[in-house]
Design a protein around this motif. Sequence first.
Motif, PDB file in Angstrom:
ATOM      1  N   PHE A   6       1.949   8.981   5.669  1.00 59.93           N
ATOM      2  CA  PHE A   6       0.682   8.282   5.570  1.00 59.93           C
ATOM      3  C   PHE A   6       0.472   7.324   6.748  1.00 59.93           C
ATOM      4  CE2 PHE A   6       1.624   9.470   1.187  1.00 59.93           C
ATOM      5  CZ  PHE A   6       0.412   9.968   0.770  1.00 59.93           C
ATOM      6  N   LEU A   7       1.440   7.252   7.639  1.00 63.22           N
ATOM      7  CA  LEU A   7       1.366   6.335   8.757  1.00 63.22           C
ATOM      8  C   LEU A   7       1.015   7.073  10.044  1.00 63.22           C
ATOM      9  CD1 LEU A   7       4.546   4.177   8.007  1.00 63.22           C
ATOM     10  CD2 LEU A   7       2.193   3.747   7.290  1.00 63.22           C
ATOM     11  N   ARG A   8       0.232   6.430  10.896  1.00 61.87           N
ATOM     12  CA  ARG A   8      -0.148   7.005  12.164  1.00 61.87           C
ATOM     13  C   ARG A   8       0.035   5.967  13.264  1.00 61.87           C
ATOM     14  NH1 ARG A   8       0.176  10.643   9.297  1.00 61.87           N
ATOM     15  NH2 ARG A   8      -1.282  12.345   8.843  1.00 61.87           N
ATOM     16  N   HIS A   9       0.525   6.425  14.424  1.00 57.17           N
ATOM     17  CA  HIS A   9       0.668   5.515  15.559  1.00 57.17           C
ATOM     18  C   HIS A   9      -0.716   5.063  16.008  1.00 57.17           C
ATOM     19  CE1 HIS A   9       2.240   3.835  19.318  1.00 57.17           C
ATOM     20  NE2 HIS A   9       1.132   4.322  19.862  1.00 57.17           N
ATOM     21  N   CYS A  10      -0.844   3.780  16.308  1.00 52.32           N
ATOM     22  CA  CYS A  10      -2.135   3.236  16.738  1.00 52.32           C
ATOM     23  C   CYS A  10      -1.904   2.159  17.786  1.00 52.32           C
ATOM     24  CB  CYS A  10      -2.890   2.658  15.539  1.00 52.32           C
ATOM     25  SG  CYS A  10      -4.453   1.854  15.972  1.00 52.32           S
ATOM     26  N   ASP A  11      -2.409   2.386  19.006  1.00 49.56           N
ATOM     27  CA  ASP A  11      -2.271   1.384  20.058  1.00 49.56           C
ATOM     28  C   ASP A  11      -2.981   0.089  19.685  1.00 49.56           C
ATOM     29  OD1 ASP A  11      -0.737   2.990  21.681  1.00 49.56           O
ATOM     30  OD2 ASP A  11      -2.418   3.707  22.899  1.00 49.56           O
ATOM     31  N   ALA A  12      -4.126   0.185  18.986  1.00 45.51           N
ATOM     32  CA  ALA A  12      -4.878  -1.011  18.604  1.00 45.51           C
ATOM     33  C   ALA A  12      -4.166  -1.829  17.540  1.00 45.51           C
ATOM     34  CB  ALA A  12      -6.275  -0.632  18.113  1.00 45.51           C
ATOM     35  N   CYS A  13      -3.170  -1.229  16.879  1.00 49.22           N
ATOM     36  CA  CYS A  13      -2.322  -1.944  15.912  1.00 49.22           C
ATOM     37  C   CYS A  13      -1.012  -2.353  16.581  1.00 49.22           C
ATOM     38  CB  CYS A  13      -2.049  -1.084  14.688  1.00 49.22           C
ATOM     39  SG  CYS A  13      -3.484  -0.801  13.634  1.00 49.22           S
ATOM     40  N   ALA A  14      -1.115  -2.798  17.825  1.00 52.66           N
ATOM     41  CA  ALA A  14       0.051  -3.252  18.596  1.00 52.66           C
ATOM     42  C   ALA A  14       1.088  -2.153  18.771  1.00 52.66           C
ATOM     43  CB  ALA A  14       0.694  -4.485  17.948  1.00 52.66           C
ATOM     44  N   GLY A  15       0.620  -0.889  18.789  1.00 58.77           N
ATOM     45  CA  GLY A  15       1.536   0.223  18.972  1.00 58.77           C
ATOM     46  C   GLY A  15       2.331   0.570  17.738  1.00 58.77           C
ATOM     47  N   SER A  16       1.948   0.000  16.584  1.00 55.07           N
ATOM     48  CA  SER A  16       2.684   0.237  15.339  1.00 55.07           C
ATOM     49  C   SER A  16       2.201   1.521  14.670  1.00 55.07           C
ATOM     50  CB  SER A  16       2.483  -0.929  14.373  1.00 55.07           C
ATOM     51  OG  SER A  16       2.894  -2.153  14.949  1.00 55.07           O
ATOM     52  N   SER A  17       2.986   1.990  13.711  1.00 55.02           N
ATOM     53  CA  SER A  17       2.565   3.081  12.849  1.00 55.02           C
ATOM     54  C   SER A  17       1.981   2.455  11.587  1.00 55.02           C
ATOM     55  CB  SER A  17       3.748   3.988  12.504  1.00 55.02           C
ATOM     56  OG  SER A  17       4.210   4.664  13.656  1.00 55.02           O
ATOM     57  N   THR A  18       0.701   2.685  11.355  1.00 54.05           N
ATOM     58  CA  THR A  18       0.015   2.007  10.261  1.00 54.05           C
ATOM     59  C   THR A  18      -0.851   2.994   9.480  1.00 54.05           C
ATOM     60  OG1 THR A  18      -1.809   1.425  11.756  1.00 54.05           O
ATOM     61  CG2 THR A  18      -0.080  -0.218  11.452  1.00 54.05           C
ATOM     62  N   ASN A  19      -1.342   2.521   8.348  1.00 52.56           N
ATOM     63  CA  ASN A  19      -2.280   3.278   7.531  1.00 52.56           C
ATOM     64  C   ASN A  19      -3.589   2.498   7.514  1.00 52.56           C
ATOM     65  OD1 ASN A  19      -3.828   4.092   5.149  1.00 52.56           O
ATOM     66  ND2 ASN A  19      -2.037   5.313   4.604  1.00 52.56           N
ATOM     67  N   HIS A  20      -4.582   2.977   8.247  1.00 52.22           N
ATOM     68  CA  HIS A  20      -5.834   2.250   8.362  1.00 52.22           C
ATOM     69  C   HIS A  20      -6.554   2.110   7.028  1.00 52.22           C
ATOM     70  CE1 HIS A  20      -6.335   2.997  12.977  1.00 52.22           C
ATOM     71  NE2 HIS A  20      -5.441   2.075  12.692  1.00 52.22           N
ATOM     72  N   THR A  21      -6.471   3.129   6.194  1.00 53.46           N
ATOM     73  CA  THR A  21      -7.128   3.055   4.890  1.00 53.46           C
ATOM     74  C   THR A  21      -6.538   1.933   4.045  1.00 53.46           C
ATOM     75  OG1 THR A  21      -7.598   5.428   4.925  1.00 53.46           O
ATOM     76  CG2 THR A  21      -7.697   4.322   2.789  1.00 53.46           C
ATOM     77  N   ALA A  22      -5.214   1.834   4.042  1.00 49.33           N
ATOM     78  CA  ALA A  22      -4.552   0.776   3.276  1.00 49.33           C
ATOM     79  C   ALA A  22      -4.919  -0.600   3.824  1.00 49.33           C
ATOM     80  CB  ALA A  22      -3.043   0.981   3.294  1.00 49.33           C
ATOM     81  N   LEU A  23      -4.965  -0.721   5.156  1.00 51.83           N
ATOM     82  CA  LEU A  23      -5.341  -1.996   5.766  1.00 51.83           C
ATOM     83  C   LEU A  23      -6.784  -2.352   5.425  1.00 51.83           C
ATOM     84  CD1 LEU A  23      -3.720  -1.743   9.326  1.00 51.83           C
ATOM     85  CD2 LEU A  23      -3.050  -3.286   7.483  1.00 51.83           C
ATOM     86  N   TRP A  24      -7.668  -1.355   5.457  1.00 49.66           N
ATOM     87  CA  TRP A  24      -9.077  -1.614   5.159  1.00 49.66           C
ATOM     88  C   TRP A  24      -9.232  -2.096   3.722  1.00 49.66           C
ATOM     89  CZ3 TRP A  24     -12.891  -0.318   1.778  1.00 49.66           C
ATOM     90  CH2 TRP A  24     -14.215  -0.594   2.168  1.00 49.66           C
ATOM     91  N   ILE A  25      -8.544  -1.451   2.802  1.00 54.82           N
ATOM     92  CA  ILE A  25      -8.635  -1.848   1.392  1.00 54.82           C
ATOM     93  C   ILE A  25      -8.098  -3.265   1.208  1.00 54.82           C
ATOM     94  CG2 ILE A  25      -7.725  -1.383  -0.917  1.00 54.82           C
ATOM     95  CD1 ILE A  25      -7.792   1.611  -0.195  1.00 54.82           C
TER      96      ILE A  25
END
Length: 398
Positions: free
Chosen positions: A5-24
């Motif tokens: 459920f995690l994806r690498h994201c440069d805008a998340c400081a290069g972390s692997s995150t779940n944007h849906t979980a963060l949005w909620i």
Amino acid sequence: MSSSFLRHCDACAGSSTNHTALWISNSGDMLALFFAGSRNTWIVRTLSGIGEWAVSLLAHVMFMVGRAFGFLTLSDDITRVTSARSRVMWEDAKRRGIPMEQLYFFGTPRDTYRIHINGHPYFVDSLPTPPKKQKEALHVDDKISFKTLLRKANIPTPRSIGTGSLHTAKKVLQEFGTICVKPRYGSNGFHTFPHVRTETELEEAFRSAQQICTMVSVEEHLEGNLARATCVDGKLVGFLASVYPTVIGNGVDTIAVLIEQKNKTKQKGVSDIVLSSEHIGYIARHGYTPDSVLKEGHSLPLIFRAGISWGGSNREHGRTIHPSFIPIIEQAAVLTDLPIVGFDLIIKDPLISADSQSWGFIEANSLPWINLHHTPFEGEPVNVATHVWDLWTDYPKK
């Protein structure tokens, strides 16, 4: 959370995150803040009066049930601590003789702990706060509410507006000139875009910020270095000034070459500068590409993230900053009404008078990364953890 459920994201400081979980999570905080606006009603006052008892009882009942069924366990193995912030708290607890155990959920360590103070058990988070001192932090973690609070007290902070409308954001850009765009709720600088000057840049930044929060903070851009000030019980105890990874032009080499040279000559312990889409977007908003040649002597920050992990540096000042800053920072801490609070500030030089430069508070954190003060790259370390444990002196109160 499963890695699927995690994806690498440069805008998340290069972390692997779940944007849906963060949005909620972030949008949920916005909704909670809206309802908290009625906290002065008699209902809320009544509920808050029984809140400490109810939460404590619920935590212990849930733990007993979970332990009976085997899905909740405790361990005193500090090697599996989930964050550096919790580690420094645990290490100081050991020095003080405070028993501290980590909670495990189905065998996975959580950032929740059981401590014993004067024979009484308490379940606490990463920064343990005595129940009587716990405060509602929604108004502080919200970037707009926090700035509004400070502006009313004439404390320096950039003008800002919270909006879910790109049209409104474009009007703010026209008024402010150069802006910073970020999620209204969120942490760690995720999906933050400083130095936005054009509508095209704004559109990209706004869409990105809304990936992790329905509301966006649009604020004046401040120039200067990032500083982190941590206050405990209204007193400034740590001040870490960080420096962005920066290259200086020689009129010959490209930015990419200057980065290669800087990586070869960096101090031990400083990470390499590795260009990501976030770096490229940041320098593009300053009018450059990695193939640009900087004029001789021109200094260019490569990203708004600071410190040794990004190829920059930091220095711990403690309370040795210019004395003009201290009462202002402590006034801000008192206004937040939090026993532990961390501030992000933009300051060009914390060693000269506050009145002689443009500076301001940009964010507050109810759960600051106090471990940064314990392990600065330069300067004397500050043991913030011991100040946190001091909040428990003579607790529980009779």
